[in-house]
Design a protein around this motif. Structure first.
Motif, PDB file in Angstrom:
ATOM      1  N   SER A   1       0.890  -1.345  -0.100  1.00 30.91           N
ATOM      2  CA  SER A   1       0.202   0.027   0.112  1.00 30.91           C
ATOM      3  C   SER A   1       0.896   1.171   0.187  1.00 30.91           C
ATOM      4  O   SER A   1       0.584   2.295  -0.538  1.00 30.91           O
TER       5      SER A   1
ATOM      6  N   LYS B   1      -4.589   3.443  -7.551  1.00 33.32           N
ATOM      7  CA  LYS B   1      -5.664   3.253  -6.445  1.00 33.32           C
ATOM      8  C   LYS B   1      -6.192   2.018  -6.345  1.00 33.32           C
ATOM      9  O   LYS B   1      -6.420   1.215  -5.205  1.00 33.32           O
TER      10      LYS B   1
ATOM     11  N   GLU C   1       2.092   6.900  -6.805  1.00 37.56           N
ATOM     12  CA  GLU C   1       1.150   8.165  -6.877  1.00 37.56           C
ATOM     13  C   GLU C   1       1.404   9.558  -6.800  1.00 37.56           C
ATOM     14  O   GLU C   1       1.262  10.393  -7.508  1.00 37.56           O
TER      15      GLU C   1
ATOM     16  N   ASP D   1      -3.639  -0.036  -4.444  1.00 33.50           N
ATOM     17  CA  ASP D   1      -3.710   0.047  -2.804  1.00 33.50           C
ATOM     18  C   ASP D   1      -5.015  -0.548  -2.319  1.00 33.50           C
ATOM     19  O   ASP D   1      -5.080  -0.894  -1.149  1.00 33.50           O
TER      20      ASP D   1
ATOM     21  N   ARG E   1       1.037   4.225  -3.122  1.00 37.17           N
ATOM     22  CA  ARG E   1       0.951   5.589  -2.813  1.00 37.17           C
ATOM     23  C   ARG E   1       2.081   6.518  -3.079  1.00 37.17           C
ATOM     24  O   ARG E   1       2.010   7.604  -3.476  1.00 37.17           O
TER      25      ARG E   1
END
Length: 208
Positions: A121, A163, A128, A166, A125
Motif C-alpha cells: 500500500s 488506486k 502516485e 492500494d 501511494r
C-alpha cells in the motif's frame, strides 16, 4: 629712381600690370574662385568621410538585425532557443525515468507474494505522489497536440491503476496484484511511447 631700386622681377610685374590694367582686374575673380573652391572641396571631403563612416557602422551592426534566413539570430531568439533546449532536456529525463520505472512494477508482485500488504500500500501511494504526479503528469503537460491529450488520458489510467493496487493491498487480495501491476506497467509504457522524436534525436544515444 624708385623703380631703379626694385628687383628686376618686381619691376617687370609692375610694368606688365601698368601696361594691361584689365589683366589685373580679371585676375581677382579668378583668385577669389580658387580661394572659394578650397573650403568647398573640404566640405565635400568631410561629407564623403562621414558617409563612409556611416556605411561602415551600418555594415557592422547589420548582423544583429538581419533575418535568420541570412544565418543570423537576435539575442531574444537565442535566449528562447536555449530555454527550449533546457525544457526539452528536462522532458527527456522524465521520459527516461518513466521507462526505467516501468520495469520496476514487478516490485508490487514481490510484496504481494510475501504478504507484506502494508508496504504494498505504501509503494502504491509513493508511486502516485512521485512517479505519476512528478514525472508522468508533469511530462504530459509539456506534450503538444494529439500526444498531449493521449498523455493526459493515460495519466488518469495510471492513477486508477495505483488506486486499485492500494485497494487490493488493504483487502489483502494478493492474487490480483500481478494483473493490476501488469496493467500499470503497460500504461506507463504507452505513455513513454508518446516521447517526441526530437528528444531522442537530440539527447538519445544511438547504436555504437
Amino acid at each position: 629712381f624708385f623703380l631703379g631700386r626694385m628687383p628686376s622681377f618686381v619691376s617687370a610685374t609692375f610694368f606688365a600690370l601698368a601696361a594691361c590694367p584689365a589683366a589685373g582686374v580679371r585676375s581677382r575673380p579668378a583668385l577669389a574662385h580658387v580661394r572659394a573652391s578650397v573650403p568647398q572641396s573640404r566640405r565635400e571631403a568631410v561629407r564623403g568621410a562621414a558617409l563612409a563612416a556611416a556605411a561602415a557602422l551600418v555594415g557592422a551592426s547589420a548582423p544583429a538585425f538581419a533575418e535568420k534566413s541570412k544565418g543570423y539570430m537576435t539575442m531574444d531568439e537565442y535566449n528562447k532557443l536555449k530555454a527550449r533546449e533546457a525544457k526539452d532536456q528536462r522532458l527527456y529525463g522524465q521520459f527516461e525515468a518513466l521507462r526505467t520505472r516501468a520495469s520496476q512494477t514487478s516490485e508490487f508482485n514481490k510484496l504481494a507474494e510475501s504478504g507484506d500488504f502494508s508496504k504494498l500500500s505504501e509503494l502504491s501511494r509513493g508511486w502516485e505522489a512521485t512517479i505519476r504526479k512528478e514525472l508522468l503528469e508533469a511530462a504530459a503537460k509539456e506534450l503538444e497536440g494529439e500526444a498531449k491529450q493521449k498523455g493526459q488520458d493515460i495519466n488518469k489510467l495510471v492513477l486508477a491503476d495505483l488506486k486499485g493496487i492500494d485497494k487490493l493491498a488493504k483487502a489483502g487480495a494478493g492474487d490480483e496484484v500481478p494483473a493490476a501491476s501488469a496493467s500499470l506497467r503497460q500504461h506507463v509504457l504507452d505513455f513513454v511511447a508518446l516521447e517526441p522524436q526530437r528528444l531522442q534525436d537530440t539527447f538519445g544515444v544511438g547504436d555504437l
